[in-house]
Motif scaffolding. Structure first.
Motif, mmCIF file in Angstrom:
data_model
loop_
_atom_site.group_PDB
_atom_site.id
_atom_site.type_symbol
_atom_site.label_atom_id
_atom_site.label_comp_id
_atom_site.label_asym_id
_atom_site.label_seq_id
_atom_site.Cartn_x
_atom_site.Cartn_y
_atom_site.Cartn_z
ATOM 1 N N HIS A 242 0.828 -1.209 0.000
ATOM 2 C CA HIS A 242 0.000 0.000 0.000
ATOM 3 C C HIS A 242 0.861 1.256 0.000
ATOM 4 O O HIS A 242 0.605 2.200 -0.765
ATOM 5 N N LEU A 243 1.880 1.303 0.854
ATOM 6 C CA LEU A 243 2.711 2.503 0.947
ATOM 7 C C LEU A 243 3.499 2.737 -0.336
ATOM 8 O O LEU A 243 3.724 3.886 -0.740
ATOM 9 N N ARG A 244 3.889 1.667 -0.994
ATOM 10 C CA ARG A 244 4.580 1.837 -2.276
ATOM 11 C C ARG A 244 3.619 2.363 -3.340
ATOM 12 O O ARG A 244 3.989 3.211 -4.164
ATOM 13 N N SER A 245 2.393 1.884 -3.315
ATOM 14 C CA SER A 245 1.387 2.404 -4.251
ATOM 15 C C SER A 245 1.079 3.864 -3.945
ATOM 16 O O SER A 245 0.908 4.678 -4.864
ATOM 17 N N ALA A 246 1.014 4.199 -2.660
ATOM 18 C CA ALA A 246 0.762 5.587 -2.263
ATOM 19 C C ALA A 246 1.885 6.499 -2.762
ATOM 20 O O ALA A 246 1.642 7.650 -3.130
ATOM 21 N N SER A 247 3.123 5.976 -2.784
ATOM 22 C CA SER A 247 4.245 6.760 -3.297
ATOM 23 C C SER A 247 4.039 7.098 -4.766
ATOM 24 O O SER A 247 4.348 8.211 -5.213
ATOM 25 N N GLU A 248 3.515 6.146 -5.516
ATOM 26 C CA GLU A 248 3.272 6.391 -6.938
ATOM 27 C C GLU A 248 2.247 7.509 -7.132
ATOM 28 O O GLU A 248 2.339 8.290 -8.078
ATOM 29 N N ILE A 249 1.270 7.593 -6.232
ATOM 30 C CA ILE A 249 0.281 8.677 -6.313
ATOM 31 C C ILE A 249 0.967 10.020 -6.075
ATOM 32 O O ILE A 249 0.697 11.000 -6.772
ATOM 33 N N VAL A 250 1.861 10.055 -5.100
ATOM 34 C CA VAL A 250 2.597 11.289 -4.822
ATOM 35 C C VAL A 250 3.416 11.697 -6.049
ATOM 36 O O VAL A 250 3.493 12.874 -6.405
ATOM 37 N N PHE A 251 4.010 10.709 -6.726
ATOM 38 C CA PHE A 251 4.875 10.997 -7.861
ATOM 39 C C PHE A 251 4.109 11.527 -9.076
ATOM 40 O O PHE A 251 4.718 11.993 -10.032
ATOM 41 N N ARG A 252 2.778 11.450 -9.044
ATOM 42 C CA ARG A 252 2.016 12.026 -10.156
ATOM 43 C C ARG A 252 2.202 13.535 -10.208
ATOM 44 O O ARG A 252 2.089 14.146 -11.273
ATOM 45 N N ASN A 253 2.415 14.133 -9.056
ATOM 46 C CA ASN A 253 2.510 15.590 -8.980
ATOM 47 C C ASN A 253 3.921 16.107 -8.697
ATOM 48 O O ASN A 253 4.169 17.302 -8.812
ATOM 49 N N ARG A 254 4.809 15.224 -8.307
ATOM 50 C CA ARG A 254 6.172 15.649 -7.981
ATOM 51 C C ARG A 254 7.163 14.618 -8.487
ATOM 52 O O ARG A 254 6.886 13.411 -8.469
ATOM 53 N N GLU A 255 8.311 15.065 -8.915
ATOM 54 C CA GLU A 255 9.336 14.174 -9.433
ATOM 55 C C GLU A 255 9.960 13.359 -8.296
ATOM 56 O O GLU A 255 10.302 13.923 -7.254
ATOM 57 N N PRO A 256 10.139 12.041 -8.499
ATOM 58 C CA PRO A 256 10.728 11.211 -7.444
ATOM 59 C C PRO A 256 12.107 11.680 -7.002
ATOM 60 O O PRO A 256 12.467 11.556 -5.834
ATOM 61 N N ASP A 257 12.889 12.234 -7.956
ATOM 62 C CA ASP A 257 14.244 12.649 -7.617
ATOM 63 C C ASP A 257 14.343 14.094 -7.144
ATOM 64 O O ASP A 257 15.427 14.649 -6.994
ATOM 65 N N SER A 258 13.167 14.734 -6.918
ATOM 66 C CA SER A 258 13.186 16.096 -6.404
ATOM 67 C C SER A 258 13.628 16.081 -4.945
ATOM 68 O O SER A 258 13.260 15.199 -4.168
ATOM 69 N N VAL A 259 14.426 17.075 -4.581
ATOM 70 C CA VAL A 259 14.917 17.173 -3.196
ATOM 71 C C VAL A 259 13.788 17.693 -2.312
ATOM 72 O O VAL A 259 13.068 18.632 -2.685
ATOM 73 N N ILE A 260 13.604 17.044 -1.166
ATOM 74 C CA ILE A 260 12.550 17.504 -0.256
ATOM 75 C C ILE A 260 12.897 18.897 0.243
ATOM 76 O O ILE A 260 14.065 19.237 0.425
ATOM 77 N N ARG A 261 11.857 19.699 0.445
ATOM 78 C CA ARG A 261 12.072 21.077 0.892
ATOM 79 C C ARG A 261 11.119 21.396 2.052
ATOM 80 O O ARG A 261 9.914 21.340 1.882
ATOM 81 N N LEU A 262 11.712 21.689 3.184
ATOM 82 C CA LEU A 262 10.939 22.180 4.313
ATOM 83 C C LEU A 262 11.143 23.673 4.474
ATOM 84 O O LEU A 262 10.340 24.349 5.108
ATOM 85 N N TYR A 263 12.244 24.171 3.896
ATOM 86 C CA TYR A 263 12.569 25.584 3.984
ATOM 87 C C TYR A 263 12.976 26.058 2.600
ATOM 88 O O TYR A 263 13.711 25.381 1.891
ATOM 89 N N GLU A 264 12.473 27.210 2.207
ATOM 90 C CA GLU A 264 12.779 27.741 0.875
ATOM 91 C C GLU A 264 13.874 28.789 0.959
ATOM 92 O O GLU A 264 14.098 29.392 1.989
#
Length: 264
Positions: A242-264
Motif C-alpha cells: 500500500h505505501l509503495r502504491s501511495a508513493s506512486e500517487i505522490v509521484f504524479r505531482n512531484r518528481e521522485p528525484d526532487s529534493v525535499i524542501r521544508l525551507y525555501e
C-alpha cells in the motif's frame, strides 16, 4: 606538554553559566520533576536562588524555549511554563538535515514504507482492543466522507486529515515507542515538505484527482481486518504494498528525484 592539550592548541570551551542552568532545568523537566504545565519560580526568585544575572537566566530560558521545553508567557502572571517535548521540533531538525543532504522524495517515501511495514507487523502482534477500535472508527469516518461526496477542497482536506490520523494510530498502537517516534517524525517531514510544494507550485492534482480514494480506504479496511486476525505476515506485506502504491500517487505531482524542501 602534549600538542593536543597545550602549546596554543584549541582548548575545550567551558559551558556558559546559562547553558549550565539550562542543562539542570532540562534534566528536571525530562525526568518529570517539574510537570508539564507548571510554572517555573518567578524570575526574581530564580535570580536570587541561582546567584546569576537576569540576562544569564533569560538566555537559559531562550535555550529551553528553542528546544520546546518551556513557553515564556507574557503579562503580569507570565513567566516560563514547562511543556512536554514536542516531536514537531525534532522533526523540523530532521527535515532540515535531510534537505541539506539533498535527500530526495523517493528516498523519504522508501524509508516511510519500510518503517511503516515494521510498525504494522508489531501492530498485528500487539494492538489492543482499544487501538483496533480507534483504527476502525477512523476508517469508517473516511468512508462516510467519500460516500457523502468529496465535492470541495474542504471535504478533501477532512479526508486527508483522517489519513494522517490513521497513520498516527498505526504508529501509536504498534507497541514500540522508538518506532512510533520514527514513524511520526517521518510523517511530519513529509507533511511539511508537501506544504512547501503546495505553496510553490500548487500541486494541481491534489484535489482534482480523487480516483485513488476508494482504493486507499479499501486498503485501510483490509489492514484493520488483518490486524484483528493477528496476521502479522499478511499485514506487513499488505501495508508495504500500500505505501509503495501511495508513493506512486505522490509521484504524479512531484518528481521522485526532487529534493525535499521544508525551507525555501
Amino acid at each position: 606538554m602534549h600538542p593536543k592539550f597545550g602549546g596554543g592548541a584549541a582548548t575545550v570551551r567551558a559551558p556558559k553559566v546559562s547553558e549550565q542552568i539550562a542543562d539542570s532545568l532540562r534534566s528536571r523537566i525530562v525526568r518529570g520533576d517539574i510537570p508539564a504545565g507548571e510554572m517555573l519560580p518567578p524570575e526574581k526568585q530564580m535570580v536570587e536562588d541561582l546567584g546569576v544575572s537576569r540576562p544569564t537566566l533569560r538566555e537559559a530560558f531562550r535555550i529551553l524555549e528553542s528546544e520546546g521545553l518551556i513557553t515564556v508567557l507574557t503579562g503580569a502572571r507570565g513567566g516560563p511554563r514547562v511543556r512536554l517535548p514536542d516531536l514537531g521540533v525534532a522533526a523540523r531538525h530532521i527535515g532540515l538535515y535531510l534537505q541539506t543532504q539533498g535527500t530526495t522524495l523517493a528516498d523519504l517515501l522508501e524509508a516511510r514504507a519500510e518503517f511503516g511495514a515494521v510498525c504494522v507487523r508489531f501492530l498485528a502482534e500487539r494492538c489492543t482492543e482499544e487501538g483496533l477500535a480507534a483504527l476502525g472508527d477512523c476508517v469508517r469516518a473516511q468512508r462516510e466522507i467519500w460516500e457523502a461526496g468529496v465535492e470541495s477542497g474542504a471535504d478533501f482536506a477532512r479526508w486527508v486529515a483522517l489519513t494522517g490520523e490513521f497513520h498516527n494510530l498505526v504508529a501509536l498502537h504498534c507497541g514500540n515507542k522508538t518506532l512510533e517516534t520514527q514513524a511520526k517524525a517521518l510523517s511530519e517531514v513529509l507533511g511539511a515538505s508537501r506544504a512547501v510544494s503546495l505553496r510553490r507550485k500548487g500541486d494541481p492534482g491534489a484535489f482534482t484527482d480523487t480516483s485513488y480514494i476508494p482504493g486507499t480506504i479499501d486498503d485501510y479496511e483490509e489492514l484493520v481486518r488483518l490486524v484483528a486476525a493477528r496476521d502479522a505476515d499478511g499485514a506487513e506485506k499488505h501495508w508495504r504494498a500500500h505505501l509503495r502504491s501511495a508513493s506512486e500517487i505522490v509521484f504524479r505531482n512531484r518528481e521522485p528525484d526532487s529534493v525535499i524542501r521544508l525551507y525555501e
